[in-house]
Design a protein around this motif. Sequence first.
Motif, PDB file in Angstrom:
ATOM      1  N   UNK A  14      44.635  50.055  52.068  1.00 38.45           N
ATOM      2  CA  UNK A  14      45.638  50.004  50.810  1.00 38.45           C
ATOM      3  C   UNK A  14      45.433  51.631  50.151  1.00 38.45           C
ATOM      4  N   UNK A  15      44.261  52.132  50.509  1.00 35.76           N
ATOM      5  CA  UNK A  15      44.089  53.172  49.784  1.00 35.76           C
ATOM      6  C   UNK A  15      43.378  53.249  48.247  1.00 35.76           C
ATOM      7  N   UNK A  16      43.775  54.238  47.304  1.00 34.87           N
ATOM      8  CA  UNK A  16      43.030  54.247  46.202  1.00 34.87           C
ATOM      9  C   UNK A  16      43.845  53.131  45.133  1.00 34.87           C
ATOM     10  N   UNK A  17      43.125  52.584  44.255  1.00 33.44           N
ATOM     11  CA  UNK A  17      43.644  51.708  43.371  1.00 33.44           C
ATOM     12  C   UNK A  17      42.567  51.483  42.171  1.00 33.44           C
ATOM     13  N   UNK A  18      43.098  50.815  41.129  1.00 30.05           N
ATOM     14  CA  UNK A  18      42.499  50.678  39.899  1.00 30.05           C
ATOM     15  C   UNK A  18      42.539  49.027  39.765  1.00 30.05           C
ATOM     16  N   UNK A  19      41.181  48.633  39.409  1.00 27.79           N
ATOM     17  CA  UNK A  19      40.792  47.434  38.886  1.00 27.79           C
ATOM     18  C   UNK A  19      41.742  46.837  37.730  1.00 27.79           C
ATOM     19  N   UNK A  20      42.516  45.794  37.750  1.00 30.46           N
ATOM     20  CA  UNK A  20      43.418  45.530  36.442  1.00 30.46           C
ATOM     21  C   UNK A  20      42.744  44.134  36.019  1.00 30.46           C
ATOM     22  N   UNK A  21      42.262  43.339  36.841  1.00 29.51           N
ATOM     23  CA  UNK A  21      41.599  41.861  36.179  1.00 29.51           C
ATOM     24  C   UNK A  21      40.452  41.570  37.128  1.00 29.51           C
ATOM     25  N   UNK A  22      39.799  40.728  36.744  1.00 33.13           N
ATOM     26  CA  UNK A  22      38.701  40.170  37.342  1.00 33.13           C
ATOM     27  C   UNK A  22      38.629  38.645  37.464  1.00 33.13           C
ATOM     28  N   UNK A  23      38.633  37.862  38.512  1.00 26.59           N
ATOM     29  CA  UNK A  23      38.579  36.323  38.772  1.00 26.59           C
ATOM     30  C   UNK A  23      37.327  36.030  39.200  1.00 26.59           C
ATOM     31  N   UNK A  24      36.412  35.849  38.163  1.00 28.44           N
ATOM     32  CA  UNK A  24      35.180  35.540  38.366  1.00 28.44           C
ATOM     33  C   UNK A  24      35.013  34.208  39.338  1.00 28.44           C
ATOM     34  N   UNK A  25      35.671  33.147  39.004  1.00 27.58           N
ATOM     35  CA  UNK A  25      35.918  31.830  39.621  1.00 27.58           C
ATOM     36  C   UNK A  25      36.063  32.064  41.407  1.00 27.58           C
ATOM     37  N   UNK A  28      37.205  37.652  43.124  1.00 21.49           N
ATOM     38  CA  UNK A  28      37.930  38.672  43.348  1.00 21.49           C
ATOM     39  C   UNK A  28      38.373  39.415  42.326  1.00 21.49           C
ATOM     40  N   UNK A  29      38.942  40.534  42.608  1.00 23.63           N
ATOM     41  CA  UNK A  29      39.749  41.530  41.660  1.00 23.63           C
ATOM     42  C   UNK A  29      40.994  41.597  42.035  1.00 23.63           C
ATOM     43  N   UNK A  30      41.773  41.853  40.799  1.00 18.86           N
ATOM     44  CA  UNK A  30      43.054  42.278  41.108  1.00 18.86           C
ATOM     45  C   UNK A  30      43.418  43.823  41.074  1.00 18.86           C
ATOM     46  N   UNK A  31      43.826  44.309  41.954  1.00 24.20           N
ATOM     47  CA  UNK A  31      43.857  45.864  42.024  1.00 24.20           C
ATOM     48  C   UNK A  31      45.254  46.285  42.318  1.00 24.20           C
ATOM     49  N   UNK A  32      45.711  46.986  41.355  1.00 19.69           N
ATOM     50  CA  UNK A  32      46.640  47.780  41.593  1.00 19.69           C
ATOM     51  C   UNK A  32      46.675  49.387  42.610  1.00 19.69           C
ATOM     52  N   UNK A  33      47.183  49.103  43.656  1.00 23.01           N
ATOM     53  CA  UNK A  33      47.059  50.462  44.542  1.00 23.01           C
ATOM     54  C   UNK A  33      48.170  51.460  44.151  1.00 23.01           C
ATOM     55  N   UNK A  39      50.022  44.276  42.457  1.00 22.83           N
ATOM     56  CA  UNK A  39      48.639  44.374  42.609  1.00 22.83           C
ATOM     57  C   UNK A  39      48.302  43.300  43.702  1.00 22.83           C
ATOM     58  N   UNK A  40      47.039  43.674  44.402  1.00 21.39           N
ATOM     59  CA  UNK A  40      46.518  42.770  45.428  1.00 21.39           C
ATOM     60  C   UNK A  40      45.303  42.128  44.952  1.00 21.39           C
ATOM     61  N   UNK A  41      44.851  40.832  45.113  1.00 20.18           N
ATOM     62  CA  UNK A  41      43.712  40.476  45.122  1.00 20.18           C
ATOM     63  C   UNK A  41      43.015  40.526  46.184  1.00 20.18           C
ATOM     64  N   UNK A  42      41.698  41.296  45.938  1.00 16.55           N
ATOM     65  CA  UNK A  42      40.708  41.558  46.997  1.00 16.55           C
ATOM     66  C   UNK A  42      39.287  41.010  46.792  1.00 16.55           C
ATOM     67  N   UNK A  43      38.775  40.335  47.334  1.00 14.82           N
ATOM     68  CA  UNK A  43      37.483  39.726  47.510  1.00 14.82           C
ATOM     69  C   UNK A  43      36.474  40.882  47.019  1.00 14.82           C
ATOM     70  N   UNK A  44      35.532  40.601  45.999  1.00 14.64           N
ATOM     71  CA  UNK A  44      34.314  41.267  45.638  1.00 14.64           C
ATOM     72  C   UNK A  44      33.545  41.708  46.754  1.00 14.64           C
TER      73      UNK A  44
END
Length: 60
Positions: A14-25, A28-33, A39-44
Amino acid sequence: MSRQVGDEVEHHVFGRGRIEAIDARRGSYSVRFEKLQLPRNISADYFLKKHEKNIKRKPD
């Protein structure tokens, strides 16, 4: 989880992105690429692997 909202990350597909939210449960991170509209949810765990190229932390 070691990243924070606002941190820049690099994904090998997906290239470069910025973390918008964190789902600790879910662990994963919600990342806007830059190349995607939504945004996509990407495993920590993904960012612990060696294919990560570049991380820039948001200044405190």
